[in-house]
Design a protein around this motif. Structure first.
Motif, short mmCIF file in Angstrom:
data_model
loop_
_atom_site.label_atom_id
_atom_site.label_comp_id
_atom_site.label_asym_id
_atom_site.label_seq_id
_atom_site.Cartn_x
_atom_site.Cartn_y
_atom_site.Cartn_z
N UNK A 115 3.00 10.54 -3.83
CA UNK A 115 3.31 9.11 -3.86
C UNK A 115 4.82 8.89 -3.92
N UNK A 116 5.22 7.62 -3.85
CA UNK A 116 6.59 7.16 -4.04
C UNK A 116 7.56 7.73 -2.99
N UNK A 117 7.16 7.65 -1.72
CA UNK A 117 8.05 8.07 -0.64
C UNK A 117 9.00 6.97 -0.21
N UNK A 118 9.65 7.18 0.92
CA UNK A 118 10.59 6.19 1.47
C UNK A 118 9.86 4.87 1.69
N UNK A 119 10.37 3.76 1.17
CA UNK A 119 9.66 2.48 1.30
C UNK A 119 9.60 1.99 2.75
N UNK A 120 8.52 1.27 3.06
CA UNK A 120 8.45 0.53 4.31
C UNK A 120 9.37 -0.69 4.19
N UNK A 122 8.62 -3.68 3.85
CA UNK A 122 8.16 -4.64 2.85
C UNK A 122 8.30 -4.11 1.42
N UNK A 123 8.89 -2.93 1.28
CA UNK A 123 9.11 -2.36 -0.04
C UNK A 123 8.01 -1.46 -0.54
N UNK A 124 6.89 -1.38 0.18
CA UNK A 124 5.78 -0.51 -0.22
C UNK A 124 6.16 0.96 0.00
N UNK A 125 6.04 1.81 -1.02
CA UNK A 125 6.40 3.21 -0.84
C UNK A 125 5.41 3.96 0.05
N UNK A 126 5.92 4.86 0.86
CA UNK A 126 5.04 5.71 1.67
C UNK A 126 4.29 6.69 0.79
N UNK A 127 3.05 7.03 1.21
CA UNK A 127 2.20 7.95 0.47
C UNK A 127 1.53 8.91 1.44
N UNK A 128 1.20 10.07 0.94
CA UNK A 128 0.51 11.08 1.75
C UNK A 128 -0.74 11.54 1.02
N UNK A 129 -1.85 11.58 1.76
CA UNK A 129 -3.10 12.13 1.21
C UNK A 129 -3.47 13.37 2.01
#
Length: 237
Positions: A115-120, A122-129
């Motif tokens: 979690x808490x990757x580079x934000x989009x 709109x400010x939403x952080x990038x995530x990886x599953x």
């Protein structure tokens, strides 16, 4: 007195750092599966191109419980376990940070989130599953990494499938499914800050109460160890 206070402060700060480091340490386990054997020393478990990207504009780097980094392309500025390289700008986007957040498990698969990757924008952080499945059951070579897709909002995240024999048996029963839209536990840095500020508040509050109650102090003299704090810059030099 000053030397004693300085030693106490240094010891407390060292303890807080150790607590933060310990809290942030990765066990590299999801359920009963130990994924530490998948972690690579060179920082790159696999490098794949986006299969939906015919022009080869993006590449992904992924590691387990450690940073994945292509030094030649990303450098240390993108130190993270999941990274996307963008050829058009020759930059890297962090797709998630440590710690690894455990998700659903069953007898032959495990899922986790960064979690808490580079934000989009709109400010939403990038995530990886990442879903790890049994390689021999799927008839896949050990260590196969596949990019699924970038899932859209509201549960926006990058999906990957990884195939390994480390999850081919003996795992736990089904667990709750992960929600990439939810953050994980507190990071080591967050725990450090919480402990630090709580400790500082207790120190100041109790110290002021004692000086007010027993020494009838007022104003700036209420600050605990006033003389020490005035001389602290010189003591640290």
């Amino acid at each position: 007195l000053f030397n004693t206070m300085r030693a106490v402060i240094v010891a407390v700060l060292a303890l807080l750092v150790l607590v933060a480091v310990g809290a942030n340490a990765q066990s590299c386990k999801v359920g009963n599966f130990d994924l530490s054997s998948l972690k690579t020393t060179d920082g790159v478990t696999d490098v794949i191109q986006d299969p939906f990207d015919s022009k080869g504009q993006w590449e992904f780097f992924l590691n387990f419980c450690a940073n994945a980094n292509s030094v030649s392309k990303c450098g240390t500025t993108a130190s993270a376990p999941a990274v996307q390289w963008v050829s058009s700008s020759n930059t890297c986007k962090v797709l998630g940070q440590l710690p690894m957040i455990a998700g659903a498990t069953d007898e032959k698969s495990a899922t986790f989130i960064y979690d808490m990757g580079t934000p989009y924008s709109d400010g939403t952080p990038r995530k990886t599953q990442v879903k790890i499945s049994c390689a021999k059951d799927a008839n896949k070579p050990e260590g196969t990494l596949e990019f699924d897709k970038e899932y859209p909002a509201p549960n926006r995240y990058y999906g990957f499938n990884f195939y390994s024999n480390v999850v081919c048996g003996g795992g736990p029963g089904p667990g709750p499914g992960p929600n990439p839209n939810n953050g994980g536990g507190l990071s080591g840095g967050s725990i450090f800050l919480i402990i630090f500020f709580c400790g500082a508040a207790v120190y100041v509050g109790v110290g002021m109460l004692v000086k007010w109650k027993f020494y009838k102090a007022s104003g700036c003299e209420l600050v605990p160890n006033t003389d020490f704090w005035k001389q602290l810059p010189g003591l640290l030099m």
